[in-house]
Write a protein that holds these residues in place. Structure first.
Motif, PDB file in Angstrom:
ATOM      1  N   ARG A   1     -72.368  28.715  16.302  1.00  0.00           N
ATOM      2  CA  ARG A   1     -71.086  29.416  16.482  1.00  0.00           C
ATOM      3  C   ARG A   1     -70.280  29.318  15.185  1.00  0.00           C
ATOM      4  O   ARG A   1     -70.373  28.327  14.464  1.00  0.00           O
ATOM      5  N   PRO A   2     -69.444  30.350  14.924  1.00  0.00           N
ATOM      6  CA  PRO A   2     -68.614  30.304  13.712  1.00  0.00           C
ATOM      7  C   PRO A   2     -67.324  29.500  13.905  1.00  0.00           C
ATOM      8  O   PRO A   2     -66.746  29.528  14.992  1.00  0.00           O
ATOM      9  N   TYR A   3     -66.901  28.821  12.856  1.00  0.00           N
ATOM     10  CA  TYR A   3     -65.627  28.088  12.864  1.00  0.00           C
ATOM     11  C   TYR A   3     -64.954  28.243  11.509  1.00  0.00           C
ATOM     12  O   TYR A   3     -65.627  28.281  10.476  1.00  0.00           O
TER      13      TYR A   3
ATOM     14  N   LEU B   1     -61.222  22.592  13.241  1.00  0.00           N
ATOM     15  CA  LEU B   1     -60.321  22.462  14.386  1.00  0.00           C
ATOM     16  C   LEU B   1     -61.045  23.080  15.575  1.00  0.00           C
ATOM     17  O   LEU B   1     -61.276  24.294  15.595  1.00  0.00           O
TER      18      LEU B   1
ATOM     19  N   LYS C   1     -61.472  23.701  19.686  1.00  0.00           N
ATOM     20  CA  LYS C   1     -60.937  23.637  21.051  1.00  0.00           C
ATOM     21  C   LYS C   1     -62.117  23.523  22.017  1.00  0.00           C
ATOM     22  O   LYS C   1     -63.095  24.265  21.894  1.00  0.00           O
TER      23      LYS C   1
ATOM     24  N   MET D   1     -71.087  25.001  22.782  1.00  0.00           N
ATOM     25  CA  MET D   1     -70.937  24.455  21.435  1.00  0.00           C
ATOM     26  C   MET D   1     -69.714  23.555  21.325  1.00  0.00           C
ATOM     27  O   MET D   1     -69.778  22.464  20.757  1.00  0.00           O
ATOM     28  N   SER D   2     -68.585  24.016  21.878  1.00  0.00           N
ATOM     29  CA  SER D   2     -67.358  23.225  21.711  1.00  0.00           C
ATOM     30  C   SER D   2     -67.490  21.866  22.400  1.00  0.00           C
ATOM     31  O   SER D   2     -67.018  20.852  21.885  1.00  0.00           O
TER      32      SER D   2
END
Ligand SMILES: Cc1cc2nc3c(=O)[nH]c(=O)nc-3n(C[C@H](O)[C@H](O)[C@H](O)COP(=O)(O)OP(=O)(O)OC[C@H]3O[C@@H](n4cnc5c(N)ncnc54)[C@H](O)[C@@H]3O)c2cc1C
Length: 349
Positions: A143-145, A158, A160, A167-168
């Protein structure tokens, strides 16, 4: 346990010995026929047999293979120079160590990642606004962050946590000392030096992009060289941060402080009423924060609104996103910005 049957089958089907030289009785025609190869002389009686030379070659090869095998088995990966350096790039994941984990709201954590020994992050790769990908190795998903801060020695993410987010939840389980696979950097928005005013309308963790931009413009030391210092891009930046709950206004104190000391920076935190299901940002809010009709058409063209947040938030503010990268992903212009008659540029992150 499996040694016996293997040995037995080896005896039933004996393999020809590789070290045994070819015998002329096995290949009688080859032995009788004189060589037609002009570079090969026919062996004369008393001359050294070429097969003996082959034995020497084979013994040499076997010895060097044993030596190479020994070298491989005895390599200590912790010794300097034995870990293959990996350049941080967007083709392959590189290991980063979790150095610090900080709870910044009831749902969100800030992770400081540091490149592991041998992973090289170059300053020129870190161009705002960019994002990286994180991989969950157990599920093979990525996943992109958007890093809130980065340098060759750290990346801050960061994150959430969503109750059913694969993923989070994986990232939230990571503790200091553990490894996370990261690749990047991917362009989210390329700095447009013609722009004199940037308005970031962000929802929830979308504030990460605004934080990265603020760091790029004011908190990064100017790069070496006079030309760079003169050429520094110094836009006016306004951050409008919408969150469901005041506790989710991450970076509020930092942005408030910056707004009091820097006349080029404005900060507007907006939260919903406790029972409200929708955001409090309305067309009127935006009209008051950045009037669309300034009387200076040229100046208006040098303004951009960057919209960052969940798909629903982006659609509400600027219209539905499209499918694909770059311009394709921008979709249609709509939402609140259309309602207020915004004439500047718009980019959905
Ligand atoms: C360019 C880019 C940058 C991003 N940067 C960040 C960042 O800095 N920090 C960050 O936390 N996230 C960021 N995201 C979102 C992130 O990539 C993931 O989508 C998010 O972490 C959820 O992934 P997941 O695997 O946990 O959830 P998934 O397993 O994909 O989804 C599970 C459920 O979680 C909920 N959910 C997932 N994403 C959202 C959302 N955005 N809004 C509301 N509900 C949602 C939904 O209920 C969904 O059904 C970014 C996305 C993009 C495209």
């Amino acid at each position: 346990m499996f040694a016996r049957p293997i040995l037995r089958s080896a005896r039933l089907h004996p393999r020809p010995s590789l070290t045994k030289p070819f015998s002329t009785t096995q290949f009688p025609r080859a032995a009788k026929r004189p060589s037609t190869n002009p570079f090969k002389s026919n062996p004369s009686p008393g001359a050294e047999s070429p097969y003996k030379k082959h034995i020497g070659l084979k013994v040499g090869m076997i010895l060097s293979m044993i030596y190479m095998g020994y070298q491989l088995l005895t390599i200590d990966p912790s010794k300097e120079g034995h870990i293959k350096p990996k350049t941080f790039e967007n083709q392959f994941f590189a290991p980063f160590e979790v150095e610090k984990v900080e709870d910044v709201s009831p749902t969100t954590r800030l992770f400081r990642l540091i490149p592991t020994e041998g992973t090289v992050v170059k300053e020129e790769q870190l161009q705002a606004i960019g994002h990286v990908f994180v991989k969950n190795p157990t599920m093979q998903i990525e996943r992109p962050y958007t890093p809130t801060s980065w340098s060759p020695s750290h990346i801050d993410l960061l994150i959430k946590a969503y109750p059913d987010g694969e993923m989070s939840r994986y990232i939230h389980r990571q503790q200091p000392g553990e490894m996370i696979q990261v690749k990047g950097v991917y362009e989210t928005w390329k700095v447009d030096r013609e722009v004199e005013e940037v308005v970031c309308v962000v929802g929830g963790t979308g504030v990460a992009a605004a934080k990265q931009l603020v760091e790029e413009v004011w908190q990064k030391a100017p790069k070496e060289g006079k030309e760079e210092a003169v050429d520094r891009w110094t836009p006016k930046i306004t951050v409008v941060h919408a969150a469901r709950d005041p506790s989710e206004l991450i970076f509020k104190s930092e942005f408030t402080k910056l707004a009091t000391s820097n006349p080029s920076f404005n900060y507007h935190p907006i939260t919903d009423a406790p029972s409200s299901a929708t955001t409090r940002i309305t067309a009127d809010t935006l009209r008051k924060l950045f009037p669309t009709d300034t009387g200076d058409k040229e100046k208006e063209k040098k303004r951009i609104v960057l919209v960052c947040g969940s798909d629903g938030f982006v659609e509400y503010v600027a219209g539905q996103k499209g499918v694909g990268e770059g311009e394709l992903g921008q979709g249609v212009f709509g939402g609140l910005l259309r309602e207020i008659g915004w004439r500047g540029k718009v980019w959905k992150l």
